[in-house]
Design an enzyme around this catalytic site. Structure first.
Site, PDB file in Angstrom:
ATOM      1  N   CYS A  99     -19.147-124.133 138.703  1.00  0.00           N
ATOM      2  CA  CYS A  99     -19.305-122.896 137.924  1.00  0.00           C
ATOM      3  C   CYS A  99     -18.065-122.007 138.073  1.00  0.00           C
ATOM      4  O   CYS A  99     -17.015-122.314 137.534  1.00  0.00           O
ATOM      5  CB  CYS A  99     -20.596-122.172 138.303  1.00  0.00           C
ATOM      6  N   HIS A 189     -24.578-126.196 137.437  1.00  0.00           N
ATOM      7  CA  HIS A 189     -24.935-126.143 138.862  1.00  0.00           C
ATOM      8  C   HIS A 189     -25.723-127.382 139.273  1.00  0.00           C
ATOM      9  O   HIS A 189     -26.958-127.365 139.269  1.00  0.00           O
ATOM     10  CB  HIS A 189     -25.765-124.892 139.147  1.00  0.00           C
ATOM     11  N   GLU A 191     -26.185-128.358 142.157  1.00  0.00           N
ATOM     12  CA  GLU A 191     -26.843-128.069 143.435  1.00  0.00           C
ATOM     13  C   GLU A 191     -28.120-127.245 143.282  1.00  0.00           C
ATOM     14  O   GLU A 191     -28.958-127.210 144.190  1.00  0.00           O
ATOM     15  CB  GLU A 191     -25.865-127.335 144.372  1.00  0.00           C
TER      16      GLU A 191
END
Length: 257
Positions: A99, A189, A191
């Site tokens: 990001c 993202h 994660e």
């Protein structure tokens, strides 16, 4: 015997929710990327905490996280981060930017970033991976279209020379890029979990960054969606460590045994 060593460059403060539920953003990344025998360190670069030049060599790779800040701004810590990324590039260190990390990595290499012309992108987005990456993904048994959680209003506008677009979406022209074999940026993202996304939507409302009516619409849209987190996990680990085996370790410790 201790294995590889990695550093997470934390570019955002941890919300209380993420601290309590996931051990902060550092914990989120270690859960996704960490393997047995590795050492993972964190540097809160927003507070001026950077690795010393003498310590850079001990790391096999770096991860640059998301942030509430703009990658096109010139805050002191951002300028210091740009210098560090240039050093890592010169040393051909592996760097994975996520990001804000994707955007600041692009800027450090000579590209341009700014506000996204299409506005906020929040929710689950399908990413189309380039044919040039198809062989590598095939060996990992990863499809050429992958869903990922997005939460950004800035974007990469112009890639550095010699960088290659390896992923795009209907919303964002440059969702992923690769620079040589040692640097890769991902706008989304990989994660994030769904609960983190829902929490962030609430925070954006609290900070008057999006309207409550828009937040409600977003929550309805993501209700039935699910990011392909395992596929992204394989892809990120394969890039960062040059390994394609299955990873099932969810340990949150800094040193993983």
């Amino acid at each position: 015997m201790v294995g590889k060593r990695f550093a997470v460059l934390l570019c955002a403060e941890d919300p209380e929710y993420v601290k309590k539920k996931h051990g902060g953003y550092f914990g989120v990344f270690v859960k996704m990327l960490g393997e047995e025998g590795e050492i993972w360190d964190s540097y809160r670069v927003t507070a001026g905490h950077f690795p010393d030049d003498a310590d850079i060599g001990i790391y096999d790779g770096f991860v640059v996280t998301g942030s509430c800040s703009d990658a096109h701004s010139n805050d002191p810590w951002i300028c210091q981060l740009l210098l560090l990324l240039k050093k890592l590039n010169a040393l051909k260190k592996k760097v994975l930017g996520i990001c804000f990390g994707h955007q600041i990595l692009c800027r450090a290499l000579g590209g341009k970033t700014g506000r996204a012309t299409s506005g906020w992108d929040i929710g689950i987005r399908a990413i189309h991976v380039s044919q040039s990456s198809s062989k590598a993904l095939s060996s990992l048994k990863i499809p050429l279209t992958l869903s990922i959680i997005e939460c950004h209003r800035d974007e990469v506008r112009e890639l550095p020379l010699k960088a290659e677009v390896i992923g795009w979406s209907e919303k964002t022209r440059i969702e992923m890029f690769k620079y040589g074999d040692h640097m890769m940026g991902i706008q989304g993202h990989p994660e994030y979990t769904m609960d983190i996304l829902l929490h962030l939507i609430d925070r954006l409302v609290q900070h008057n960054l999006i309207m409550e009516t828009y937040a409600k619409e977003l929550k309805v849209k993501v209700e039935d969606g699910e990011p392909e987190r395992e596929a992204w996990k394989k892809l990120c680990i394969n890039f960062l460590k040059g390994t394609s085996h299955d990873i099932n370790n969810n340990n949150n410790n800094i040193i993983i045994f």
